[in-house]
Design a protein around this motif. Structure first.
Motif, PDB file in Angstrom:
ATOM      1  N   HIS A  56       4.816  -2.844   6.654  1.00 28.76           N
ATOM      2  CA  HIS A  56       6.198  -3.026   7.092  1.00 28.76           C
ATOM      3  C   HIS A  56       7.112  -3.440   5.935  1.00 28.76           C
ATOM      4  O   HIS A  56       8.318  -3.225   5.990  1.00 28.76           O
ATOM      5  CB  HIS A  56       6.270  -4.045   8.233  1.00 28.76           C
ATOM      6  N   ALA A  57       6.544  -4.037   4.886  1.00 24.68           N
ATOM      7  CA  ALA A  57       7.367  -4.389   3.718  1.00 24.68           C
ATOM      8  C   ALA A  57       7.778  -3.118   2.982  1.00 24.68           C
ATOM      9  O   ALA A  57       8.927  -2.976   2.537  1.00 24.68           O
ATOM     10  CB  ALA A  57       6.605  -5.336   2.797  1.00 24.68           C
ATOM     11  N   ASP A  58       6.843  -2.180   2.881  1.00 23.42           N
ATOM     12  CA  ASP A  58       7.183  -0.914   2.226  1.00 23.42           C
ATOM     13  C   ASP A  58       8.115  -0.079   3.103  1.00 23.42           C
ATOM     14  O   ASP A  58       9.016   0.594   2.593  1.00 23.42           O
ATOM     15  CB  ASP A  58       5.902  -0.141   1.877  1.00 23.42           C
ATOM     16  N   GLY A 111      -1.768   0.195   4.918  1.00 26.87           N
ATOM     17  CA  GLY A 111      -1.003  -0.968   4.458  1.00 26.87           C
ATOM     18  C   GLY A 111      -1.885  -1.785   3.547  1.00 26.87           C
ATOM     19  O   GLY A 111      -3.107  -1.772   3.694  1.00 26.87           O
ATOM     20  N   LYS A 148      11.562  -1.740   2.675  1.00 29.17           N
ATOM     21  CA  LYS A 148      12.212  -1.356   1.419  1.00 29.17           C
ATOM     22  C   LYS A 148      12.717   0.085   1.491  1.00 29.17           C
ATOM     23  O   LYS A 148      13.826   0.394   1.049  1.00 29.17           O
ATOM     24  CB  LYS A 148      11.239  -1.498   0.243  1.00 29.17           C
ATOM     25  N   ASP A 199       2.339  -5.239  -0.664  1.00 31.03           N
ATOM     26  CA  ASP A 199       2.633  -3.914  -0.152  1.00 31.03           C
ATOM     27  C   ASP A 199       2.239  -3.788   1.315  1.00 31.03           C
ATOM     28  O   ASP A 199       1.667  -2.773   1.739  1.00 31.03           O
ATOM     29  CB  ASP A 199       1.918  -2.856  -1.012  1.00 31.03           C
ATOM     30  N   LYS A 200       2.559  -4.809   2.084  1.00 32.51           N
ATOM     31  CA  LYS A 200       2.348  -4.729   3.524  1.00 32.51           C
ATOM     32  C   LYS A 200       3.061  -3.480   4.038  1.00 32.51           C
ATOM     33  O   LYS A 200       4.118  -3.098   3.530  1.00 32.51           O
ATOM     34  CB  LYS A 200       2.920  -5.984   4.194  1.00 32.51           C
TER      35      LYS A 200
END
Lengths: 358, 358, 358, 358
Positions: free
Chosen positions: A229-231, A221, A234, A226-227
């Motif tokens: 969990h964010a990726d 991560g 998405k 671009d954490k």
């Protein structure tokens, strides 16, 4: 703008319309030397395939694929892997009635607004047919993860109001033993009944897929945008019909206090872990070595049997008639798609992490 | 790997640690000719600022900023806009106790695992201090949206178990009239009491921020991976403390049937809209002209007053003591951050959409 | 569109206008743990600085810089390194005469055509002042390369018609011993005389910079579009005033036969190398372990003393008068810029190559 | 790392090895509504095709292609256009002798160093066969440019020492009238004789391709890194066998003075242009409306008939024997490749420029 590409280092680009000649994917950035087992690609495509059981659409799709490049003597070469899945069941006639009518909660209207010119047959590019390409690419990502001891497992945790009881013990190895892909047999039966009932009514129903990633090392991560969990979020939200994403404690965290939500660190035999896992395996956007856990909410499929009021391309009143062969509930077939997208995210961050230290 | 950049055409790159010399942002790709109103940047920074009311942290942060480039005679020039916010309240001493102790549910352990060498003062790069740079950039994005008739409005919809009643009518113009930023005065009072109570106990509590975007034309969002809600989801999940994202019907869709979930199209005075908005303004990943609506779940802040068991950098047992000046509940200050990230996503897709047709 | 960013993993974004408040750069993707020696940044900025000798512009530029983030206790943390160089010599008055007149072969006309609204003072963003930010970032890239045994060295090989004789032996350690930065003392003197003569005439003259990269391992560069020499070429062509790029045999290859151009492989003490190096250290876009060699052609500076016919912003005839303090020949100061851009390319590919194999 | 993608908005990704099942390309970001004329794709593929004349390789390559997606009823839909060109002449046997021997000045050694595992048949991914995919994509880019009045034309300007006389008038409409693709008939004959002579000797020879782009509006190109000529330069340098790139005055600028190099602006009937064009149509990295002109240097093909000393995969001495059917001079077939890559760059910047102003 180019939006059919996903990932930074392990990067896929998909193409293809539901009723065009073929769909497929280019995988760019797969390291050289990886054993490519085509059976594993077949296996996951079969799990996504229509017609696999009585609770999914009986539409037929060929899932035969061909690898055109990037693999030599059974191993990846580091060059782009292009994989093509021909479309064989192209009953465009089935869809002629929707050329000019905007089906409610489909992408007909928005594609028309954006592009003017669109392929309306079978939903074209907006069809979930496109996800077969993702599943194929995800199977390759899983091979890379497997070589690093990482395992991605998704399953159905809820269909309509029926969910696995909180106190139930689940055994992930039982997922494939029922057509719903729910690892709790009693709940699976209730889900199956509900789906059959909904289908009989010509209706559809929503559901939830849960996913667990084990064996993931701490450090994956990339802050700040671009954490991990964010990726992952998405990736999941880019799957057709998804309306929500949560990881770890998820939306439940809203009602919790810090003193109950915090995960205490402990040292078990030299390995730092946490006693609870409200963090869902990710802290500050970076994996902490605990299992990564998240949930994905899928809406009920928009295609139903009942006729619906709508408008046409000219803005005139029209009737959308529910034809075609569609799923009463999308989640059983969504399981391998969730796994594929998760595997693509982790594979990408695994490679990205090779540059985090000197 | 470079992960401090967000957006494709309207693109920001942030920098800076909590207790370093400064934080800031480069906005690249803002079209030339946009009037840059510094008061609007100040306004949003003030809304994010610590110490703005009695229910947020009393820590002091300077929010003075300086624009170093990209603006000439009050208008954007099309070249990068660099905006710097100096750090003035750098009490590093406050944080010396955490140099070697991994605070539960903070990013101490994961940054250490990823980078080996890290700035531990005040959380360094993992501190929510970084979001001030996003808010400043988001204010510029809002100016671009405003020039196109698009409005982004966020508010607090839940704190702990206290939420706006489903049947309540809310008036978005009242958001700034109470320190919680809840557009329902009675609920705002309950929320404020709860936060004060939690603070007194030395504890923290989670919350939810809801956001509405109006005036957005149909056609924004890019299939298949850069669906509008997928990019919104990633944007929200990249904010510190966020655990979940849902749009439109969100997680409620799981229990719904297609026949009740579908949004019927209608033509009102030449404008195609939908009778309901379970789609949350987005269909097939593309805006449909209806209000875009989503919810964001924030966990309770990890810093609490009570001492907690943990381990240190060597894996030995340790005690994390809760010092510093932190928020009992993060959502009142998160409102402008949610707006900023949403504005950045919409501004980017607004420009991307300029190339969708010949 | 966002075009102020260069590199994939080791990535820089520059900002700032010639006569604005400051210029600077964010370096994102530098691995954690790198020793950041500020003296080396100072050293390269001094080599690029105006006023360093009598053959360059006597304009004064402050080259003091400040690192705002990303470095902790002398080492990189893996987070963005923001470096700012304030502008102190902002004599905007010097440039008021060009606000409405398009100077021949400058970027006045094209920026006006592209953006409408532009900062005309001192060339604004099109000024070579921006390259100071690249030099600072390049110095950090050199530190990373140095830690891997890679050395980047550029020098002046031609000024006007005066070039280093083909048969001359050159000693790269002598480059900094003369103001021209030519490693052949006799030629350096001729070049210096020519530059002084051209300056006296109020004219300017072109020149060539050559660059050698040693210690680069075989395997850097990425087929097919990001060939190592393609990225080097783009990097060089992005420097102000550059008109051409060639590597290895370069344009001479046009007249050569395959039998004389091919580089025979040999094995010297277990290390595969080539007997000749027409390939310039790169084959198929990938480094082969031999010295990487390329040449960069710089045009004569466009600002001259003589008045020139041109048009103004309304298309009317006008006279461009040559004021300001500019370089008679750009190449002596271009040497560190070429090195910086080369170092950025190699550093990026060094990190990219970490994912080429399983 | 993913390096098989080129362009930002109008973006291509190519795949395929010389002797694999197929090569091809995905074009992502082509605006919807563009008429796709397959004849124009065929036309350019024929111009790149082996065996088209007696002065090129007699190897046979099928150039039949199939569009799998992104085109509906003859027009682009805005979704990815996938185009596949099957390989039919896969005489892998021809290449078995090179599996373990590093051919001089080929990519055998460097691919081996980078990837370990490689497809050695026919050069695999490093073969110029890949450029057929670029030519096909470039043909689509040309259609987009043509709809905007922009024309890209390349031709052979030099073969070995034979070049078009400086004073010669050339007529670009004659390019396709001779197999060399030189627009000066007398020079074309000399070139053809030279190529035939070189072929008889079993040798190869270098050459130069020049390119002119007309009708390009002022304003394309993006400071600072994505200067129009920097992107053109990278595009050209990414073509197999290219060793140098120059635009406008090119390397000649090194010997010129500012007073002779500057291009005076003039106003002809309301259109601002320059009296000379040393700038090659680009100033400050942005097109100025004049013809864009550049030259590309191609080295002699590395495959020759004579046996050459080299080493093998183990570092042992070996002999590389020149088999296969290769070009004595690459430039006649390189003309459509140069055009294709130029068209891709201009198409991309044409779309990027849509966001430069409010």
């Amino acid at each position: 703008m180019a939006a059919n590409t996903f990932g930074e280092i392990f990067r896929i680009t998909t193409f293809g319309e539901s009723h065009g000649k073929a769909i497929g994917v280019i995988i760019d950035g797969c390291p050289a030397g990886l054993l490519i087992d085509e059976h594993l690609i077949h296996y996951d495509l079969q799990r996504r395939r229509p017609g696999q059981s009585r609770i999914v659409t009986q539409r037929k799709e060929a899932e035969d694929f061909e690898i055109l490049s990037g693999v030599f003597e059974g191993k990846s070469t580091g060059t782009p892997i292009c994989l093509v899945i021909p479309n064989t069941d192209q009953k465009s006639g089935d869809y002629s009635h929707i050329a000019e009518v905007f089906r409610p909660s489909h992408a007909d209207f928005t594609y028309h607004a954006k592009y003017g010119h669109r392929d309306h047959t079978g939903g074209g590019r907006s069809s979930a047919r496109e996800t077969a390409a993702r599943v194929a690419a995800g199977a390759v990502a899983k091979m890379l993860l497997s070589a690093h001891g990482i395992q991605v497992t998704a399953y159905v945790s809820q269909v309509g109001p029926v969910c696995i009881p909180v106190e139930a013990e689940i055994n992930l190895s039982t997922i494939e033993q029922n057509p719903v892909r729910c690892p709790h047999p009693e709940t699976a039966e209730l889900m199956e009944s509900l789906i059959m009932e909904v289908r009989k009514m010509g209706d559809t129903i929503g559901g939830m897929v849960s996913c667990t990633i084990t064996g993931c090392p701490a450090g994956l991560g990339a802050p700040v945008f671009d954490k991990l969990h964010a990726d992952l979020g998405k990736a999941m939200l880019s799957i057709n019909a998804v309306k929500g994403f949560e990881y770890g404690s998820g939306f439940k965290c809203v009602s919790m206090k810090g003193s109950e939500h915090n995960d205490a660190f402990t040292n078990e035999a030299g390995r730092i872990s946490t006693l609870t896992n409200h963090s869902g395996g990710i802290q500050g956007g970076i994996s902490n070595g605990m299992p990564i856990q998240f949930n994905v909410a899928f809406k009920p499929v928009a295609t139903i049997v009942a006729a619906q009021d709508t408008v046409d391309i000219r803005g005139d009143k029209a009737i959308a008639e529910g034809k075609g062969r569609h799923d009463p509930c999308v989640v059983p077939r969504a399981v391998p798609i969730v796994e594929a997208m998760a595997a693509l995210v982790i594979a990408d961050h695994l490679l990205r992490n090779r540059s985090s230290k000197l």
